[in-house]
Write a protein that holds these residues in place. Structure first.
Motif, mmCIF file in Angstrom:
data_model
loop_
_atom_site.group_PDB
_atom_site.id
_atom_site.type_symbol
_atom_site.label_atom_id
_atom_site.label_comp_id
_atom_site.label_asym_id
_atom_site.label_seq_id
_atom_site.Cartn_x
_atom_site.Cartn_y
_atom_site.Cartn_z
ATOM 1 N N LYS A 1 -89.873 37.709 51.965
ATOM 2 C CA LYS A 1 -89.612 38.008 53.134
ATOM 3 C C LYS A 1 -90.335 37.462 54.610
ATOM 4 O O LYS A 1 -89.699 37.149 55.747
ATOM 5 N N ARG A 2 -91.595 37.566 54.762
ATOM 6 C CA ARG A 2 -92.208 37.315 55.585
ATOM 7 C C ARG A 2 -92.580 35.614 55.789
ATOM 8 O O ARG A 2 -93.052 35.295 57.095
ATOM 9 N N ALA A 3 -91.987 34.966 54.833
ATOM 10 C CA ALA A 3 -91.783 33.647 55.301
ATOM 11 C C ALA A 3 -91.256 33.138 56.616
ATOM 12 O O ALA A 3 -91.437 32.310 57.225
ATOM 13 N N GLU A 4 -90.277 34.085 57.004
ATOM 14 C CA GLU A 4 -89.363 33.991 58.126
ATOM 15 C C GLU A 4 -90.496 34.049 59.237
ATOM 16 O O GLU A 4 -90.233 33.632 60.484
ATOM 17 N N LEU B 1 -86.242 37.105 63.527
ATOM 18 C CA LEU B 1 -87.389 36.668 64.569
ATOM 19 C C LEU B 1 -87.186 35.013 64.110
ATOM 20 O O LEU B 1 -87.507 34.179 65.102
ATOM 21 N N ASN B 2 -86.966 34.992 62.787
ATOM 22 C CA ASN B 2 -87.051 33.442 62.546
ATOM 23 C C ASN B 2 -85.783 32.712 63.346
ATOM 24 O O ASN B 2 -86.140 31.408 63.841
ATOM 25 N N VAL B 3 -84.751 33.131 63.209
ATOM 26 C CA VAL B 3 -83.589 32.443 63.754
ATOM 27 C C VAL B 3 -83.857 32.363 65.284
ATOM 28 O O VAL B 3 -83.592 31.526 66.045
ATOM 29 N N GLU B 4 -84.419 33.672 65.950
ATOM 30 C CA GLU B 4 -84.441 33.655 67.168
ATOM 31 C C GLU B 4 -85.514 32.526 67.940
ATOM 32 O O GLU B 4 -85.449 32.042 68.868
ATOM 33 N N THR C 1 -89.827 42.717 57.648
ATOM 34 C CA THR C 1 -89.825 41.198 58.076
ATOM 35 C C THR C 1 -88.918 41.813 59.521
ATOM 36 O O THR C 1 -88.616 42.982 59.857
ATOM 37 N N SER C 2 -88.452 41.051 60.266
ATOM 38 C CA SER C 2 -87.742 41.413 61.561
ATOM 39 C C SER C 2 -86.215 42.017 61.115
ATOM 40 O O SER C 2 -85.757 41.623 60.216
ATOM 41 N N GLY C 3 -86.118 43.107 61.727
ATOM 42 C CA GLY C 3 -85.001 44.030 61.381
ATOM 43 C C GLY C 3 -85.136 44.745 60.316
ATOM 44 O O GLY C 3 -84.026 45.410 59.791
ATOM 45 N N ILE D 1 -95.588 42.075 63.881
ATOM 46 C CA ILE D 1 -95.274 42.366 62.301
ATOM 47 C C ILE D 1 -96.333 42.042 61.454
ATOM 48 O O ILE D 1 -96.490 42.901 60.492
ATOM 49 N N PHE D 2 -97.127 40.877 61.767
ATOM 50 C CA PHE D 2 -98.384 40.815 60.934
ATOM 51 C C PHE D 2 -99.392 41.647 60.782
ATOM 52 O O PHE D 2 -99.922 42.147 59.778
#
Length: 310
Positions: free
Chosen positions: A73-76, A139-142, A235-237, A199-200
């Motif tokens: 999930k944290r790949a994003e 956060l990935n899409v953002e 991950t985000s959200g 997040i990290f």
């Protein structure tokens, strides 16, 4: 909104950006415009950001297995951080080139700059609209969306520079427009790195107050102490919480855990929680854990933020 739907919108935005970027490079070289070439370079990072987002979405969708207990999930978040870093690196290079052109401006074909920039505005509006239809709570899409949005601002600045060059012949407007782009890129890049870094580092979600939550839990019936209280984002959200809760001797641990879970779910929208609930030692609740870390919150006199735990 499903991940498949998000991927379709991102793919549409990628197609729009890729087609226009190729044409802009050619026009930028012919017009000798750094502003156009900088916009094209920024669009290249836009395309890269969307590709990264698409790859990260596929990786994040994989089921947990082996040592990856949360899956990927944290790949994003890695993708979002890469987007932020590329924006800062590109901003540094463009800033250097813009200053150099302010000192010694080359001739620029203002009409070509203006026409291309106006077309770029419409292309980026279409791409930004497509990406706004995807799930921007990720956060990935953002991160990819911020790339495209900044490119839209950049084309507006470049169009203004084109008008100035056509009407006044002021060639330095090209470099000034580039510096406007640089400022926007730095702002967006730092924001992405800051949010992904939180997040990290497993910081609490922005706007969330763990100390207030700890005080809220110890105010509940039968709760004596809360320690090892941690709130982070997988991950985000996707926030998560874990805590060690001590209740009065003879208290109902199962009922207390149920009330806390309901509090977390209904008031704080935390649905992923791990609670260890035990009876405290008579007369010395803080001695229950020798290796407790973080703040401790006690019912008798709630420990203020910054106090050491037991």
């Amino acid at each position: 909104m499903s991940a498949d739907t998000d991927r379709r919108w991102l793919t549409l935005a990628l197609a729009l950006i890729g087609a226009f970027m190729a044409g802009e490079v050619v026009v930028g070289i012919i017009a000798r415009s750094l502003a156009l070439l900088s916009d094209a370079a920024h669009m290249l990072t836009d395309a890269g950001a969307i590709v990264l987002a698409l790859i990260a979405m596929r990786l994040a969708a994989r089921a947990p297995k082996g040592g990856f207990t949360y899956g990927l999930k944290r790949a994003e978040i890695l993708s979002a951080q890469a987007n932020g870093l590329t924006m800062l690196l590109l901003a540094a290079w463009l800033g250097y080139e813009a200053v150099r052109r302010l000192i010694d401006p080359p001739p620029v074909a203002g009409q070509l700059v203006l026409i291309t920039a106006l077309v770029g505005v419409f292309v980026n509006i279409a791409a930004a609209w497509a990406m706004s239809r995807a799930n921007r709570s990720s956060l990935n899409v953002e991160g990819a969306f911020q790339h495209v949005l900044n490119d839209l601002y950049a084309f507006v600045a470049t169009a203004i520079a084109g008008v100035v060059m056509v009407t006044t012949g002021f060639a330095r407007a090209d470099g000034i427009a580039t510096l406007v782009v640089v400022v926007l890129m730095v702002k967006a890049g730092l924001g992405l790195i800051r949010e992904s870094g939180r997040i990290f580092l497993e910081a609490a979600p922005a706007g969330f107050d763990p100390a207030a939550l700890g005080a809220e839990i110890v105010a509940m019936d039968e709760v004596v102490e809360v320690h090892d209280l941690h709130v982070w984002q997988i991950t985000s959200g996707q926030p998560a919480l874990s805590a060690h809760v001590l209740v009065v001797p003879g208290g109902d641990c199962h009922a207390v855990r149920g009330r806390i879970e309901e509090l977390l779910r209904s008031r704080h929208h935390l649905t992923h929680s791990t609670l260890q609930v035990d009876h405290c030692a008579v007369g010395e609740p803080a001695g229950h854990c020798d290796d407790a870390h973080g703040l401790a919150y006690r019912a008798a006199a709630a420990t203020p933020p910054g106090a050491a735990s037991g």
